[in-house]
Scaffold this motif. Sequence first.
Motif, PDB file in Angstrom:
ATOM      1  N   PHE A   1      36.963  47.799  -9.644  1.00 45.67           N
ATOM      2  CA  PHE A   1      36.496  48.844  -8.542  1.00 45.67           C
ATOM      3  C   PHE A   1      35.914  48.021  -7.423  1.00 45.67           C
ATOM      4  N   HIS A   2      36.550  46.729  -7.138  1.00 43.80           N
ATOM      5  CA  HIS A   2      36.274  46.131  -6.067  1.00 43.80           C
ATOM      6  C   HIS A   2      36.108  46.759  -4.369  1.00 43.80           C
ATOM      7  N   PRO A   3      35.126  46.468  -3.776  1.00 47.30           N
ATOM      8  CA  PRO A   3      34.209  45.447  -4.036  1.00 47.30           C
ATOM      9  C   PRO A   3      32.788  46.076  -4.546  1.00 47.30           C
ATOM     10  N   LEU A   4      32.886  47.116  -5.325  1.00 50.27           N
ATOM     11  CA  LEU A   4      31.690  47.735  -5.818  1.00 50.27           C
ATOM     12  C   LEU A   4      30.813  47.231  -7.286  1.00 50.27           C
ATOM     13  N   TYR A   5      31.730  46.197  -7.446  1.00 53.11           N
ATOM     14  CA  TYR A   5      31.240  45.689  -8.843  1.00 53.11           C
ATOM     15  C   TYR A   5      31.039  44.481  -8.792  1.00 53.11           C
TER      16      TYR A   5
ATOM     17  N   TRP B   1      30.413  55.308   2.516  1.00 59.39           N
ATOM     18  CA  TRP B   1      31.375  55.827   1.645  1.00 59.39           C
ATOM     19  C   TRP B   1      31.434  55.642   0.118  1.00 59.39           C
ATOM     20  N   ALA B   2      30.340  54.949  -0.047  1.00 59.71           N
ATOM     21  CA  ALA B   2      30.240  54.540  -1.769  1.00 59.71           C
ATOM     22  C   ALA B   2      28.638  54.836  -2.198  1.00 59.71           C
ATOM     23  N   ASP B   3      28.456  55.562  -3.280  1.00 57.25           N
ATOM     24  CA  ASP B   3      26.973  55.628  -3.538  1.00 57.25           C
ATOM     25  C   ASP B   3      27.019  55.510  -5.117  1.00 57.25           C
ATOM     26  N   ALA B   4      26.474  54.542  -5.565  1.00 59.37           N
ATOM     27  CA  ALA B   4      26.375  54.023  -7.279  1.00 59.37           C
ATOM     28  C   ALA B   4      26.104  55.365  -8.009  1.00 59.37           C
ATOM     29  N   ALA B   5      25.385  56.365  -7.499  1.00 59.55           N
ATOM     30  CA  ALA B   5      24.756  57.302  -8.345  1.00 59.55           C
ATOM     31  C   ALA B   5      26.076  58.434  -8.546  1.00 59.55           C
ATOM     32  N   ARG B   6      27.174  58.080  -7.719  1.00 52.38           N
ATOM     33  CA  ARG B   6      28.477  59.002  -8.010  1.00 52.38           C
ATOM     34  C   ARG B   6      29.303  58.309  -8.782  1.00 52.38           C
ATOM     35  N   LEU B   7      29.049  56.998  -9.242  1.00 54.49           N
ATOM     36  CA  LEU B   7      29.934  56.364  -9.986  1.00 54.49           C
ATOM     37  C   LEU B   7      29.545  56.162 -11.427  1.00 54.49           C
TER      38      LEU B   7
END
Length: 495
Positions: free
Chosen positions: A178-182, A197-203
Amino acid sequence: MFLGIDVGTYESKGVLVDQDGTVIAHARRRHGIATPNPGHVEQDPETVWWADVTGIARELTSHPRGREIAGVGLSAIGPCVVATDADLRPLRPAILYGVDTRATAQIDRITARIGADEVFRRAGNALTSQSAGPKIAWLKDEEPDVWRAARWFMTSQSWLVAKLTGDVTIDHATAGYFHPLYDVASGEWDTTGCEDWADAARLPRIAWSTDVAGTVTAAAAAETGIPAGTPVIVGTTDSPAEAVASGVVGEGELMAMYGSSGYFIRVGDRLRVDARLWSAPFVFEGTYVLAAGTSTAGTATRWIADLLGVTVDQDEQTFAHLIELAAESEPGARGLLALPHFSGERTPFQDPASRGVLMGLGLEHTKADVARAMLEGVGHSISAAILAFRAAGAPIERVMAIGGATRNPFIIGTVSAVTGLEQVVADSPGAAFGDAFLAALGTGAVREPGDVRQWVHVRETVGPDAATRAVLTADHDDYLTLYNAIAPLQHGRRR
Protein backbone atom coordinates in the motif's frame (compact mmCIF):
# COMPACT_ATOMS: atom_id res chain seq x y z
CA MET A 1 -8.94 -30.30 9.56
CA PHE A 2 -7.93 -26.95 8.07
CA LEU A 3 -9.71 -25.08 5.30
CA GLY A 4 -7.66 -23.00 2.86
CA ILE A 5 -9.22 -20.90 0.10
CA ASP A 6 -7.40 -18.78 -2.47
CA VAL A 7 -9.18 -16.34 -4.79
CA GLY A 8 -7.14 -15.85 -7.96
CA THR A 9 -7.53 -13.60 -10.97
CA TYR A 10 -9.45 -16.16 -13.01
CA GLU A 11 -10.10 -19.02 -10.60
CA SER A 12 -10.66 -19.69 -6.90
CA LYS A 13 -9.46 -22.90 -5.26
CA GLY A 14 -10.06 -24.49 -1.89
CA VAL A 15 -8.58 -27.44 -0.04
CA LEU A 16 -9.46 -29.37 3.08
CA VAL A 17 -6.21 -30.53 4.71
CA ASP A 18 -5.55 -32.67 7.76
CA GLN A 19 -2.90 -31.96 10.39
CA ASP A 20 -0.34 -34.08 8.56
CA GLY A 21 -0.68 -32.07 5.34
CA THR A 22 -2.80 -34.58 3.43
CA VAL A 23 -5.34 -32.98 1.08
CA ILE A 24 -8.64 -34.65 1.88
CA ALA A 25 -10.81 -32.72 -0.58
CA HIS A 26 -10.54 -29.85 -3.02
CA ALA A 27 -12.88 -27.56 -4.96
CA ARG A 28 -12.62 -24.76 -7.49
CA ARG A 29 -14.68 -22.07 -9.18
CA ARG A 30 -13.84 -20.12 -12.35
CA HIS A 31 -14.62 -16.44 -12.89
CA GLY A 32 -13.57 -13.50 -15.03
CA ILE A 33 -12.47 -9.88 -14.83
CA ALA A 34 -14.11 -6.65 -15.96
CA THR A 35 -12.27 -4.03 -18.04
CA PRO A 36 -14.74 -1.10 -18.16
CA ASN A 37 -12.14 1.33 -19.53
CA PRO A 38 -8.63 1.06 -20.97
CA GLY A 39 -6.23 0.35 -18.11
CA HIS A 40 -9.07 -0.41 -15.68
CA VAL A 41 -9.30 -3.99 -14.34
CA GLU A 42 -11.97 -4.78 -11.77
CA GLN A 43 -13.92 -7.54 -10.05
CA ASP A 44 -17.11 -7.43 -8.04
CA PRO A 45 -16.41 -8.52 -4.45
CA GLU A 46 -19.88 -9.91 -3.81
CA THR A 47 -20.65 -11.74 -7.05
CA VAL A 48 -17.09 -12.99 -7.68
CA TRP A 49 -15.05 -13.24 -4.48
CA TRP A 50 -17.76 -13.94 -1.91
CA ALA A 51 -19.75 -16.15 -4.26
CA ASP A 52 -16.64 -18.27 -4.88
CA VAL A 53 -15.74 -18.49 -1.19
CA THR A 54 -19.24 -19.47 -0.11
CA GLY A 55 -19.58 -22.01 -2.92
CA ILE A 56 -16.21 -23.62 -2.22
CA ALA A 57 -16.78 -23.59 1.54
CA ARG A 58 -20.21 -25.22 1.21
CA GLU A 59 -18.76 -27.91 -1.06
CA LEU A 60 -15.87 -28.71 1.25
CA THR A 61 -17.85 -28.58 4.49
CA SER A 62 -20.24 -31.13 2.97
CA HIS A 63 -17.36 -33.63 2.99
CA PRO A 64 -17.71 -36.25 5.77
CA ARG A 65 -14.84 -34.56 7.63
CA GLY A 66 -15.92 -31.04 6.74
CA ARG A 67 -17.37 -30.38 10.19
CA GLU A 68 -13.97 -31.00 11.82
CA ILE A 69 -12.51 -27.67 10.65
CA ALA A 70 -10.29 -26.18 13.35
CA GLY A 71 -9.10 -23.15 11.42
CA VAL A 72 -9.60 -21.19 8.19
CA GLY A 73 -7.00 -19.39 6.07
CA LEU A 74 -7.76 -17.13 3.10
CA SER A 75 -5.59 -15.56 0.42
CA ALA A 76 -6.55 -13.55 -2.64
CA ILE A 77 -5.18 -11.43 -5.45
CA GLY A 78 -3.61 -8.22 -4.34
CA PRO A 79 -2.96 -5.61 -3.50
CA CYS A 80 -6.48 -4.56 -4.49
CA VAL A 81 -8.48 -1.56 -3.32
CA VAL A 82 -11.96 -2.27 -1.96
CA ALA A 83 -13.96 0.73 -0.72
CA THR A 84 -16.78 -0.24 1.67
CA ASP A 85 -19.26 1.39 4.00
CA ALA A 86 -19.34 0.68 7.74
CA ASP A 87 -21.40 -2.47 7.12
CA LEU A 88 -18.72 -3.85 4.75
CA ARG A 89 -20.89 -3.26 1.67
CA PRO A 90 -18.64 -2.51 -1.34
CA LEU A 91 -19.38 0.93 -2.80
CA ARG A 92 -18.02 0.02 -6.24
CA PRO A 93 -16.19 -2.87 -7.92
CA ALA A 94 -12.73 -3.64 -6.51
CA ILE A 95 -9.73 -2.08 -8.28
CA LEU A 96 -7.23 -4.87 -8.94
CA TYR A 97 -3.48 -5.06 -8.44
CA GLY A 98 -0.72 -4.08 -10.91
CA VAL A 99 -2.69 -5.09 -14.02
CA ASP A 100 -4.88 -2.03 -13.34
CA THR A 101 -2.90 1.01 -14.50
CA ARG A 102 -5.47 3.78 -14.00
CA ALA A 103 -3.53 5.76 -11.35
CA THR A 104 -0.60 6.96 -13.49
CA ALA A 105 -1.33 10.65 -12.87
CA GLN A 106 -1.66 10.04 -9.14
CA ILE A 107 1.65 8.13 -9.05
CA ASP A 108 3.42 11.06 -10.69
CA ARG A 109 1.75 13.64 -8.43
CA ILE A 110 2.41 11.78 -5.17
CA THR A 111 6.01 11.06 -6.12
CA ALA A 112 6.59 14.73 -6.96
CA ARG A 113 4.99 15.88 -3.70
CA ILE A 114 6.73 13.49 -1.31
CA GLY A 115 9.90 13.02 -3.31
CA ALA A 116 11.12 9.85 -4.96
CA ASP A 117 13.84 9.33 -2.35
CA GLU A 118 11.40 9.66 0.54
CA VAL A 119 8.91 7.29 -1.11
CA PHE A 120 11.67 4.70 -1.51
CA ARG A 121 12.91 5.23 2.06
CA ARG A 122 9.44 4.79 3.51
CA ALA A 123 8.08 2.04 1.25
CA GLY A 124 11.24 0.27 0.10
CA ASN A 125 9.84 0.63 -3.42
CA ALA A 126 9.04 3.26 -6.01
CA LEU A 127 5.38 3.92 -6.79
CA THR A 128 4.08 1.75 -9.66
CA SER A 129 0.77 0.31 -10.81
CA GLN A 130 1.32 -2.39 -8.15
CA SER A 131 1.02 0.28 -5.43
CA ALA A 132 -2.40 0.45 -3.80
CA GLY A 133 -2.04 3.95 -2.37
CA PRO A 134 -2.35 5.92 -5.63
CA LYS A 135 -5.56 4.02 -6.45
CA ILE A 136 -7.14 5.40 -3.28
CA ALA A 137 -6.03 8.85 -4.46
CA TRP A 138 -7.62 8.08 -7.84
CA LEU A 139 -10.95 7.47 -6.08
CA LYS A 140 -10.64 10.85 -4.35
CA ASP A 141 -10.00 12.54 -7.72
CA GLU A 142 -12.35 10.65 -10.01
CA GLU A 143 -15.12 9.28 -7.77
CA PRO A 144 -15.27 11.69 -4.83
CA ASP A 145 -18.71 10.51 -3.72
CA VAL A 146 -17.38 6.97 -3.28
CA TRP A 147 -14.26 8.25 -1.52
CA ARG A 148 -16.29 10.35 0.94
CA ALA A 149 -18.76 7.54 1.67
CA ALA A 150 -16.06 4.93 2.32
CA ARG A 151 -15.55 3.85 5.92
CA TRP A 152 -12.83 1.39 4.90
CA PHE A 153 -10.22 1.08 2.18
CA MET A 154 -9.01 -2.51 2.30
CA THR A 155 -7.80 -5.32 0.08
CA SER A 156 -9.31 -8.57 -1.19
CA GLN A 157 -8.56 -11.05 1.61
CA SER A 158 -9.15 -8.29 4.20
CA TRP A 159 -12.70 -7.94 2.98
CA LEU A 160 -13.28 -11.70 2.83
CA VAL A 161 -11.96 -12.19 6.36
CA ALA A 162 -14.12 -9.29 7.51
CA LYS A 163 -17.15 -10.92 5.88
CA LEU A 164 -16.43 -14.09 7.85
CA THR A 165 -15.58 -12.49 11.19
CA GLY A 166 -16.61 -8.83 11.25
CA ASP A 167 -12.98 -7.83 11.98
CA VAL A 168 -11.19 -5.53 9.51
CA THR A 169 -7.51 -6.52 9.32
CA ILE A 170 -4.65 -6.64 6.84
CA ASP A 171 -1.40 -8.57 7.00
CA HIS A 172 1.98 -6.84 6.93
CA ALA A 173 2.90 -8.58 3.67
CA THR A 174 -0.03 -6.93 1.85
CA ALA A 175 0.11 -3.63 3.72
CA GLY A 176 3.68 -3.44 2.44
CA TYR A 177 2.25 -2.89 -1.05
CA PHE A 178 0.00 0.00 0.00
CA HIS A 179 2.89 2.35 -0.83
CA PRO A 180 3.46 5.07 0.20
CA LEU A 181 1.14 4.59 3.20
CA TYR A 182 3.11 1.80 4.93
CA ASP A 183 6.47 2.41 6.57
CA VAL A 184 8.37 -0.81 5.89
CA ALA A 185 10.89 -0.16 8.70
CA SER A 186 8.36 0.51 11.49
CA GLY A 187 5.59 -1.75 10.18
CA GLU A 188 2.96 0.97 10.70
CA TRP A 189 0.74 3.19 8.59
CA ASP A 190 2.31 6.55 7.74
CA THR A 191 0.16 9.01 5.79
CA THR A 192 2.60 11.92 5.95
CA GLY A 193 2.25 13.97 2.79
CA CYS A 194 -0.93 12.10 1.83
CA GLU A 195 -3.34 13.55 4.40
CA ASP A 196 -5.67 15.04 1.77
CA TRP A 197 -6.59 11.59 0.43
CA ALA A 198 -5.51 9.03 3.05
CA ASP A 199 -6.49 8.56 6.70
CA ALA A 200 -5.01 5.75 8.79
CA ALA A 201 -8.35 5.44 10.65
CA ARG A 202 -9.93 4.27 7.38
CA LEU A 203 -7.30 1.60 6.80
CA PRO A 204 -7.42 -1.91 8.33
CA ARG A 205 -5.68 -2.92 11.54
CA ILE A 206 -2.26 -4.38 10.63
CA ALA A 207 -1.39 -7.84 11.96
CA TRP A 208 0.65 -10.89 11.00
CA SER A 209 -0.80 -13.43 8.60
CA THR A 210 -1.03 -16.20 11.20
CA ASP A 211 -2.71 -14.01 13.83
CA VAL A 212 -6.34 -14.97 14.43
CA ALA A 213 -8.48 -12.12 13.12
CA GLY A 214 -11.67 -13.44 14.70
CA THR A 215 -14.13 -16.29 14.51
CA VAL A 216 -16.84 -17.16 12.00
CA THR A 217 -20.06 -15.34 12.81
CA ALA A 218 -23.46 -16.98 12.83
CA ALA A 219 -24.44 -15.08 9.68
CA ALA A 220 -21.29 -16.17 7.83
CA ALA A 221 -21.75 -19.75 9.04
CA ALA A 222 -25.22 -19.80 7.51
CA GLU A 223 -23.83 -18.73 4.14
CA THR A 224 -20.65 -20.82 4.05
CA GLY A 225 -21.37 -23.93 6.10
CA ILE A 226 -18.25 -23.28 8.21
CA PRO A 227 -19.20 -23.85 11.86
CA ALA A 228 -19.78 -20.63 13.81
CA GLY A 229 -16.91 -19.87 16.16
CA THR A 230 -14.22 -21.37 13.91
CA PRO A 231 -10.98 -19.29 14.10
CA VAL A 232 -10.03 -17.37 10.94
CA ILE A 233 -6.49 -16.09 10.50
CA VAL A 234 -5.62 -12.70 8.99
CA GLY A 235 -4.33 -14.38 5.80
CA THR A 236 -2.31 -12.83 2.99
CA THR A 237 -2.15 -12.36 -0.78
CA ASP A 238 -1.76 -15.29 -3.15
CA SER A 239 1.99 -15.06 -3.84
CA PRO A 240 3.20 -15.32 -0.21
CA ALA A 241 0.71 -18.15 0.29
CA GLU A 242 2.20 -19.89 -2.76
CA ALA A 243 5.66 -19.50 -1.23
CA VAL A 244 4.51 -21.15 1.99
CA ALA A 245 2.78 -23.91 -0.01
CA SER A 246 6.09 -24.70 -1.71
CA GLY A 247 7.97 -24.87 1.59
CA VAL A 248 9.81 -21.55 1.18
CA VAL A 249 9.92 -20.07 4.68
CA GLY A 250 13.62 -19.73 5.62
CA GLU A 251 16.57 -17.41 5.05
CA GLY A 252 17.85 -17.45 1.47
CA GLU A 253 15.09 -19.72 0.16
CA LEU A 254 13.49 -18.79 -3.16
CA MET A 255 10.11 -19.69 -4.59
CA ALA A 256 10.23 -19.77 -8.39
CA MET A 257 6.68 -19.82 -9.71
CA TYR A 258 6.52 -20.90 -13.36
CA GLY A 259 3.00 -19.86 -14.31
CA SER A 260 1.44 -17.75 -17.04
CA SER A 261 4.09 -15.27 -15.93
CA GLY A 262 7.04 -15.78 -13.61
CA TYR A 263 7.06 -14.69 -9.97
CA PHE A 264 9.88 -15.11 -7.48
CA ILE A 265 10.01 -14.58 -3.72
CA ARG A 266 13.20 -14.75 -1.67
CA VAL A 267 12.72 -14.95 2.09
CA GLY A 268 15.15 -13.28 4.48
CA ASP A 269 15.46 -12.44 8.15
CA ARG A 270 16.25 -8.77 7.57
CA LEU A 271 14.89 -5.99 5.40
CA ARG A 272 16.72 -5.49 2.11
CA VAL A 273 15.81 -2.84 -0.44
CA ASP A 274 17.00 -2.65 -4.02
CA ALA A 275 15.56 -0.64 -6.90
CA ARG A 276 15.68 -3.72 -9.17
CA LEU A 277 13.43 -5.74 -6.86
CA TRP A 278 10.34 -5.34 -4.69
CA SER A 279 10.66 -5.30 -0.90
CA ALA A 280 7.99 -6.17 1.66
CA PRO A 281 7.47 -8.01 4.93
CA PHE A 282 6.75 -11.75 4.70
CA VAL A 283 3.98 -13.59 6.52
CA PHE A 284 5.92 -14.30 9.75
CA GLU A 285 7.13 -11.69 12.22
CA GLY A 286 10.80 -10.86 11.67
CA THR A 287 10.84 -12.09 8.06
CA TYR A 288 10.96 -10.13 4.81
CA VAL A 289 10.93 -10.77 1.10
CA LEU A 290 12.61 -9.54 -2.01
CA ALA A 291 10.41 -10.28 -5.01
CA ALA A 292 10.80 -10.26 -8.77
CA GLY A 293 8.58 -11.04 -11.72
CA THR A 294 8.50 -11.57 -15.46
CA SER A 295 5.60 -10.60 -17.69
CA THR A 296 5.27 -13.77 -19.76
CA ALA A 297 6.12 -17.45 -19.32
CA GLY A 298 3.29 -19.90 -19.94
CA THR A 299 1.47 -17.32 -22.04
CA ALA A 300 4.44 -17.18 -24.46
CA THR A 301 4.54 -20.96 -24.77
CA ARG A 302 0.83 -21.05 -25.54
CA TRP A 303 1.30 -18.32 -28.16
CA ILE A 304 4.09 -20.19 -29.95
CA ALA A 305 2.10 -23.45 -29.79
CA ASP A 306 -0.83 -21.71 -31.49
CA LEU A 307 1.43 -20.07 -34.06
CA LEU A 308 3.17 -23.35 -34.95
CA GLY A 309 -0.08 -25.29 -35.18
CA VAL A 310 0.49 -27.85 -32.41
CA THR A 311 -2.48 -26.78 -30.27
CA VAL A 312 -5.09 -29.41 -29.38
CA ASP A 313 -8.08 -29.37 -27.04
CA GLN A 314 -6.17 -30.49 -23.95
CA ASP A 315 -3.52 -28.05 -22.66
CA GLU A 316 -1.28 -30.87 -21.39
CA GLN A 317 -1.24 -32.49 -24.84
CA THR A 318 -0.56 -29.13 -26.50
CA PHE A 319 2.51 -28.53 -24.39
CA ALA A 320 3.64 -32.14 -24.83
CA HIS A 321 3.48 -31.67 -28.62
CA LEU A 322 5.44 -28.42 -28.31
CA ILE A 323 8.15 -30.13 -26.24
CA GLU A 324 8.39 -32.97 -28.76
CA LEU A 325 8.78 -30.45 -31.58
CA ALA A 326 11.45 -28.45 -29.74
CA ALA A 327 13.38 -31.65 -29.01
CA GLU A 328 14.02 -31.98 -32.76
CA SER A 329 16.27 -28.91 -32.51
CA GLU A 330 19.44 -28.59 -30.40
CA PRO A 331 20.62 -26.45 -27.45
CA GLY A 332 20.84 -22.87 -28.63
CA ALA A 333 18.17 -23.51 -31.30
CA ARG A 334 20.79 -23.45 -34.06
CA GLY A 335 21.55 -19.78 -33.51
CA LEU A 336 18.02 -18.44 -32.94
CA LEU A 337 17.47 -16.19 -29.92
CA ALA A 338 14.11 -15.00 -28.59
CA LEU A 339 13.01 -12.13 -26.36
CA PRO A 340 9.61 -13.35 -25.10
CA HIS A 341 8.51 -9.86 -24.05
CA PHE A 342 4.98 -10.05 -25.43
CA SER A 343 3.57 -7.91 -22.60
CA GLY A 344 6.66 -5.86 -21.85
CA GLU A 345 9.08 -7.12 -19.21
CA ARG A 346 9.39 -6.66 -15.48
CA THR A 347 12.54 -7.73 -13.60
CA PRO A 348 15.25 -6.72 -14.27
CA PHE A 349 14.31 -4.26 -17.04
CA GLN A 350 11.01 -2.81 -15.73
CA ASP A 351 10.14 -1.95 -19.33
CA PRO A 352 6.46 -2.12 -20.32
CA ALA A 353 7.35 -0.97 -23.85
CA SER A 354 9.55 -3.96 -24.67
CA ARG A 355 8.11 -6.46 -27.15
CA GLY A 356 8.94 -9.89 -28.54
CA VAL A 357 11.89 -10.44 -30.85
CA LEU A 358 13.18 -13.50 -32.74
CA MET A 359 16.73 -12.87 -33.91
CA GLY A 360 18.89 -14.83 -36.34
CA LEU A 361 16.31 -16.39 -38.66
CA GLY A 362 17.67 -18.04 -41.79
CA LEU A 363 16.24 -20.21 -44.54
CA GLU A 364 17.74 -23.25 -42.82
CA HIS A 365 15.61 -22.85 -39.69
CA THR A 366 12.62 -25.07 -38.97
CA LYS A 367 9.55 -24.98 -36.77
CA ALA A 368 11.52 -27.03 -34.24
CA ASP A 369 14.19 -24.34 -34.04
CA VAL A 370 11.58 -21.62 -33.53
CA ALA A 371 9.85 -23.68 -30.82
CA ARG A 372 13.10 -24.33 -28.95
CA ALA A 373 14.23 -20.71 -29.26
CA MET A 374 10.99 -19.50 -27.70
CA LEU A 375 11.13 -22.00 -24.83
CA GLU A 376 14.76 -21.20 -24.13
CA GLY A 377 13.87 -17.49 -24.40
CA VAL A 378 11.35 -17.91 -21.58
CA GLY A 379 14.14 -19.59 -19.63
CA HIS A 380 16.43 -16.60 -20.28
CA SER A 381 13.70 -14.23 -19.11
CA ILE A 382 13.29 -16.16 -15.85
CA SER A 383 17.06 -16.46 -15.41
CA ALA A 384 17.50 -12.70 -15.74
CA ALA A 385 14.95 -12.15 -12.97
CA ILE A 386 16.57 -14.71 -10.65
CA LEU A 387 20.07 -13.35 -11.26
CA ALA A 388 18.81 -9.93 -10.11
CA PHE A 389 18.77 -11.30 -6.55
CA ARG A 390 22.44 -12.17 -6.77
CA ALA A 391 23.21 -8.72 -8.20
CA ALA A 392 21.39 -7.18 -5.24
CA GLY A 393 23.60 -9.05 -2.78
CA ALA A 394 20.86 -11.49 -1.76
CA PRO A 395 22.30 -14.99 -2.14
CA ILE A 396 19.99 -17.90 -2.91
CA GLU A 397 20.52 -21.01 -0.80
CA ARG A 398 17.62 -23.15 -2.02
CA VAL A 399 15.14 -22.96 -4.89
CA MET A 400 11.68 -24.50 -4.78
CA ALA A 401 10.05 -24.45 -8.21
CA ILE A 402 6.31 -24.70 -8.73
CA GLY A 403 3.82 -24.20 -11.56
CA GLY A 404 2.86 -25.82 -14.83
CA ALA A 405 5.93 -24.71 -16.80
CA THR A 406 8.20 -26.70 -14.47
CA ARG A 407 7.18 -29.68 -16.61
CA ASN A 408 8.86 -28.09 -19.63
CA PRO A 409 12.48 -29.34 -19.65
CA PHE A 410 13.69 -26.62 -22.02
CA ILE A 411 12.43 -23.77 -19.82
CA ILE A 412 13.47 -25.08 -16.40
CA GLY A 413 16.65 -26.61 -17.86
CA THR A 414 17.71 -23.27 -19.32
CA VAL A 415 17.20 -21.60 -15.93
CA SER A 416 19.39 -24.11 -14.10
CA ALA A 417 22.04 -23.95 -16.83
CA VAL A 418 22.23 -20.13 -16.83
CA THR A 419 21.97 -19.54 -13.07
CA GLY A 420 23.92 -22.61 -12.00
CA LEU A 421 21.20 -23.35 -9.44
CA GLU A 422 19.66 -26.68 -8.55
CA GLN A 423 15.87 -26.48 -8.43
CA VAL A 424 13.67 -28.70 -6.31
CA VAL A 425 10.32 -29.08 -8.07
CA ALA A 426 7.38 -29.36 -5.68
CA ASP A 427 4.00 -30.87 -6.45
CA SER A 428 2.21 -28.02 -4.71
CA PRO A 429 -1.60 -27.86 -4.54
CA GLY A 430 -1.22 -24.07 -4.67
CA ALA A 431 -1.83 -21.04 -2.48
CA ALA A 432 -4.89 -22.57 -0.79
CA PHE A 433 -2.59 -25.29 0.59
CA GLY A 434 -0.37 -22.56 2.04
CA ASP A 435 -3.46 -20.94 3.56
CA ALA A 436 -4.37 -24.20 5.26
CA PHE A 437 -0.86 -24.51 6.73
CA LEU A 438 -0.92 -20.90 7.97
CA ALA A 439 -4.27 -21.64 9.64
CA ALA A 440 -2.75 -24.73 11.29
CA LEU A 441 0.19 -22.65 12.50
CA GLY A 442 -1.99 -19.79 13.69
CA THR A 443 -4.21 -22.08 15.74
CA GLY A 444 -1.30 -24.00 17.26
CA ALA A 445 -1.84 -27.32 15.49
CA VAL A 446 1.71 -27.10 14.08
CA ARG A 447 4.54 -25.43 15.95
CA GLU A 448 7.04 -23.89 13.53
CA PRO A 449 6.98 -22.39 10.01
CA GLY A 450 9.57 -24.98 8.96
CA ASP A 451 7.06 -27.75 9.69
CA VAL A 452 5.56 -27.00 6.27
CA ARG A 453 8.46 -28.88 4.69
CA GLN A 454 6.92 -32.08 6.06
CA TRP A 455 3.74 -31.25 4.12
CA VAL A 456 5.46 -30.57 0.78
CA HIS A 457 5.91 -33.38 -1.77
CA VAL A 458 8.94 -33.20 -4.10
CA ARG A 459 8.51 -34.37 -7.70
CA GLU A 460 12.06 -34.06 -8.99
CA THR A 461 15.29 -32.09 -8.77
CA VAL A 462 16.68 -30.23 -11.81
CA GLY A 463 20.33 -29.22 -11.84
CA PRO A 464 22.67 -27.54 -14.33
CA ASP A 465 23.45 -29.71 -17.35
CA ALA A 466 27.15 -29.55 -18.19
CA ALA A 467 26.47 -30.44 -21.82
CA THR A 468 24.28 -27.38 -22.45
CA ARG A 469 25.55 -24.87 -19.91
CA ALA A 470 28.28 -23.31 -22.07
CA VAL A 471 25.91 -22.72 -25.01
CA LEU A 472 23.04 -21.39 -22.90
CA THR A 473 25.25 -19.16 -20.76
CA ALA A 474 26.70 -17.55 -23.91
CA ASP A 475 23.17 -17.18 -25.28
CA HIS A 476 22.11 -15.45 -22.06
CA ASP A 477 24.82 -12.84 -22.48
CA ASP A 478 23.49 -12.29 -26.02
CA TYR A 479 19.93 -12.09 -24.63
CA LEU A 480 20.92 -9.16 -22.41
CA THR A 481 22.89 -7.52 -25.21
CA LEU A 482 19.96 -7.90 -27.62
CA TYR A 483 17.53 -6.26 -25.21
CA ASN A 484 19.82 -3.30 -24.51
CA ALA A 485 20.55 -2.82 -28.21
CA ILE A 486 16.95 -2.94 -29.40
CA ALA A 487 15.20 -1.16 -26.51
CA PRO A 488 15.64 2.39 -27.92
CA LEU A 489 14.13 1.30 -31.23
CA GLN A 490 11.26 -0.47 -29.49
CA HIS A 491 10.49 2.59 -27.39
CA GLY A 492 10.40 4.77 -30.49
CA ARG A 493 7.98 2.41 -32.27
CA ARG A 494 5.72 2.26 -29.19
CA ARG A 495 5.45 6.05 -29.14
